[in-house]
Scaffold this motif. Structure first.
Motif, mmCIF file in Angstrom:
data_model
loop_
_atom_site.group_PDB
_atom_site.id
_atom_site.type_symbol
_atom_site.label_atom_id
_atom_site.label_comp_id
_atom_site.label_asym_id
_atom_site.label_seq_id
_atom_site.Cartn_x
_atom_site.Cartn_y
_atom_site.Cartn_z
ATOM 1 N N LYS A 227 23.416 6.880 15.934
ATOM 2 C CA LYS A 227 23.972 5.877 15.024
ATOM 3 C C LYS A 227 23.831 4.436 15.477
ATOM 4 C CE LYS A 227 27.661 5.913 12.667
ATOM 5 N NZ LYS A 227 29.081 5.862 12.318
ATOM 6 N N LEU A 228 23.887 4.184 16.781
ATOM 7 C CA LEU A 228 24.083 2.825 17.285
ATOM 8 C C LEU A 228 23.072 1.818 16.740
ATOM 9 C CD1 LEU A 228 25.664 0.892 19.067
ATOM 10 C CD2 LEU A 228 24.207 1.566 20.988
ATOM 11 N N SER A 229 21.797 2.125 16.830
ATOM 12 C CA SER A 229 20.791 1.156 16.378
ATOM 13 C C SER A 229 20.913 0.895 14.876
ATOM 14 C CB SER A 229 19.383 1.653 16.713
ATOM 15 O OG SER A 229 19.105 2.888 16.084
ATOM 16 N N ARG A 230 21.232 1.949 14.109
ATOM 17 C CA ARG A 230 21.405 1.768 12.662
ATOM 18 C C ARG A 230 22.614 0.886 12.353
ATOM 19 N NH1 ARG A 230 21.869 6.786 11.350
ATOM 20 N NH2 ARG A 230 24.051 6.943 10.752
ATOM 21 N N VAL A 231 23.688 1.096 13.088
ATOM 22 C CA VAL A 231 24.898 0.280 12.889
ATOM 23 C C VAL A 231 24.609 -1.181 13.201
ATOM 24 C CG1 VAL A 231 27.248 -0.151 13.725
ATOM 25 C CG2 VAL A 231 26.482 2.199 13.320
ATOM 26 N N VAL A 232 23.922 -1.423 14.303
ATOM 27 C CA VAL A 232 23.594 -2.802 14.688
ATOM 28 C C VAL A 232 22.750 -3.463 13.600
ATOM 29 C CG1 VAL A 232 22.348 -4.227 16.353
ATOM 30 C CG2 VAL A 232 23.792 -2.346 17.158
ATOM 31 N N ARG A 233 21.744 -2.746 13.076
ATOM 32 C CA ARG A 233 20.917 -3.301 11.993
ATOM 33 C C ARG A 233 21.762 -3.624 10.762
ATOM 34 N NH1 ARG A 233 17.481 0.921 13.518
ATOM 35 N NH2 ARG A 233 15.621 0.219 14.640
ATOM 36 N N ASP A 234 22.640 -2.692 10.382
ATOM 37 C CA ASP A 234 23.472 -2.886 9.187
ATOM 38 C C ASP A 234 24.352 -4.130 9.322
ATOM 39 O OD1 ASP A 234 22.385 -0.645 8.081
ATOM 40 O OD2 ASP A 234 24.134 0.647 8.428
ATOM 41 N N VAL A 235 25.002 -4.266 10.466
ATOM 42 C CA VAL A 235 25.937 -5.385 10.638
ATOM 43 C C VAL A 235 25.182 -6.703 10.751
ATOM 44 C CG1 VAL A 235 27.833 -6.321 12.014
ATOM 45 C CG2 VAL A 235 27.638 -3.849 11.720
ATOM 46 N N LEU A 236 24.025 -6.682 11.386
ATOM 47 C CA LEU A 236 23.206 -7.900 11.442
ATOM 48 C C LEU A 236 22.790 -8.351 10.044
ATOM 49 C CD1 LEU A 236 20.946 -7.186 14.546
ATOM 50 C CD2 LEU A 236 22.582 -9.069 14.318
ATOM 51 N N ARG A 237 22.462 -7.382 9.188
ATOM 52 C CA ARG A 237 22.128 -7.734 7.802
ATOM 53 C C ARG A 237 23.351 -8.292 7.078
ATOM 54 N NH1 ARG A 237 18.535 -3.154 7.800
ATOM 55 N NH2 ARG A 237 20.225 -1.791 7.104
ATOM 56 N N MET A 238 24.535 -7.706 7.341
ATOM 57 C CA MET A 238 25.770 -8.227 6.751
ATOM 58 C C MET A 238 26.008 -9.671 7.175
ATOM 59 S SD MET A 238 28.311 -4.940 7.281
ATOM 60 C CE MET A 238 29.719 -6.048 7.367
ATOM 61 N N GLU A 239 25.663 -9.972 8.425
ATOM 62 C CA GLU A 239 25.847 -11.332 8.953
ATOM 63 C C GLU A 239 24.768 -12.284 8.454
ATOM 64 O OE1 GLU A 239 27.234 -11.814 13.254
ATOM 65 O OE2 GLU A 239 26.242 -9.849 13.311
ATOM 66 N N GLY A 240 23.723 -11.746 7.854
ATOM 67 C CA GLY A 240 22.592 -12.582 7.460
ATOM 68 C C GLY A 240 21.722 -12.960 8.637
ATOM 69 N N LYS A 241 21.707 -12.087 9.686
ATOM 70 C CA LYS A 241 20.917 -12.355 10.885
ATOM 71 C C LYS A 241 20.060 -11.143 11.250
ATOM 72 C CE LYS A 241 24.664 -15.210 12.809
ATOM 73 N NZ LYS A 241 25.626 -15.341 13.936
ATOM 74 N N LYS A 244 14.108 -7.829 14.100
ATOM 75 C CA LYS A 244 13.090 -6.789 14.087
ATOM 76 C C LYS A 244 12.972 -6.077 15.433
ATOM 77 C CE LYS A 244 10.254 -9.063 10.557
ATOM 78 N NZ LYS A 244 8.918 -9.609 10.212
ATOM 79 N N ASP A 245 13.751 -6.521 16.422
ATOM 80 C CA ASP A 245 13.616 -5.942 17.757
ATOM 81 C C ASP A 245 14.768 -5.002 18.104
ATOM 82 O OD1 ASP A 245 15.492 -7.950 17.836
ATOM 83 O OD2 ASP A 245 14.905 -8.698 19.818
ATOM 84 N N VAL A 246 15.509 -4.514 17.089
ATOM 85 C CA VAL A 246 16.590 -3.561 17.378
ATOM 86 C C VAL A 246 15.971 -2.269 17.889
ATOM 87 C CG1 VAL A 246 18.532 -2.266 16.435
ATOM 88 C CG2 VAL A 246 18.035 -4.564 15.570
ATOM 89 N N PRO A 247 16.358 -1.780 19.051
ATOM 90 C CA PRO A 247 15.778 -0.536 19.590
ATOM 91 C C PRO A 247 16.012 0.639 18.653
ATOM 92 C CG PRO A 247 17.021 -1.703 21.275
ATOM 93 C CD PRO A 247 17.328 -2.379 19.975
ATOM 94 N N LYS A 248 15.079 1.573 18.658
ATOM 95 C CA LYS A 248 15.219 2.778 17.833
ATOM 96 C C LYS A 248 15.901 3.867 18.610
ATOM 97 C CE LYS A 248 11.144 1.839 15.017
ATOM 98 N NZ LYS A 248 9.837 2.338 14.556
#
Length: 248
Positions: A227-241, A244-248
């Motif tokens: 889950k972790l990488s997906r959560v980080v991507r989701d919240v970054l999108r929520m922040e508008g930030k 592309k380098d979020v680890p898989k």
């Protein structure tokens, strides 16, 4: 007594530091140019977790006579999770992707303290063991193994729960994710209750400890590696930030 203290410290801090490195190395320098969290803030939350875990363990020792009581242990499991929410539920952490990592640090600290305290308590009071004492008081290889199983289980479970709480803060849904953490921690605690209630049945005792470790390890793997990488991507999108380098 010193040997007991050192043994408890090694069994608690060694897995804590290894898990800290294993999970975080992909999300900070040099793996990425711009770390996904602040090291100083992470370690502050880790220290807060150590302190909070100490106070919680003191409360835990007052329940020592009720370790086989399901209601008391479920309530304590809920208190652990809600204590994390209280620490993390600050405006500066809401809606921030790095809050997930700070929740991990908080959980690692609490898990480490619970592991250390539980092992030391069992060694010195609950079982009256010594590492270098009389023949009847020696801890054999089997005893060291089950003590380490308890330590590792606590660190895995509470660090994963802290990350779950951190996700709730990051997504601005603290109680929704706190209830998920409470449920998982309650199941884990009930398995430990079964283990503590089966000390006269060696097979059942070890089976419950292994089951507790499996539950903790599976939940840890799911939270940190699925889950972790997906959560980080989701919240970054929520922040508008978005990055592309979020680890898989």
């Amino acid at each position: 007594m010193d040997l007991l203290l050192y043994a408890a410290g090694i069994m608690a801090f060694a897995p804590t530091l290894l898990l800290m490195y294993a999970v975080l190395r992909k999300y900070t320098y040099p793996a990425v140019e711009q770390p996904f969290f602040s090291d100083p803030v992470f370690f502050k939350l880790f220290v807060v977790g150590l302190i909070a875990g100490t106070f919680l363990f003191l409360a835990y020792t007052y329940l020592a006579g009720y370790w086989a009581n399901m209601i008391y242990m479920v309530l304590f499991a809920a208190i652990q999770c809600l204590a994390m929410v209280v620490v993390m539920n600050l405006k500066r952490f809401h809606g921030k992707s790095d809050s997930v990592f700070y929740g991990y640090g908080l959980g690692l600290g609490m898990g480490c303290t619970m592991a250390f305290g539980t092992i030391f308590y069992i060694e010195t009071i609950y079982l009256g063991m010594t590492l270098a004492g009389t023949e009847e008081g020696e801890i054999g290889a089997a005893g060291l193994i089950w003590l380490f199983l308890i330590a590792l289980s606590y660190v895995l479970m509470l660090s994963a729960i802290g990350t779950t709480v951190g996700e709730g803060i990051a997504r601005r849904k603290p109680m929704e994710f706190a209830m998920q953490a409470v449920f998982v921690n309650a199941v884990f605690s009930l398995i430990l209750v079964a283990a503590y209630s089966s000390t006269d049945n060696e097979i059942m005792f070890y089976a419950c400890l292994v089951l507790a470790l499996i539950v903790a390890a599976v939940y840890f793997y799911y939270i940190m590696y699925v889950k972790l990488s997906r959560v980080v991507r989701d919240v970054l999108r929520m922040e508008g930030k978005p990055r592309k380098d979020v680890p898989k």
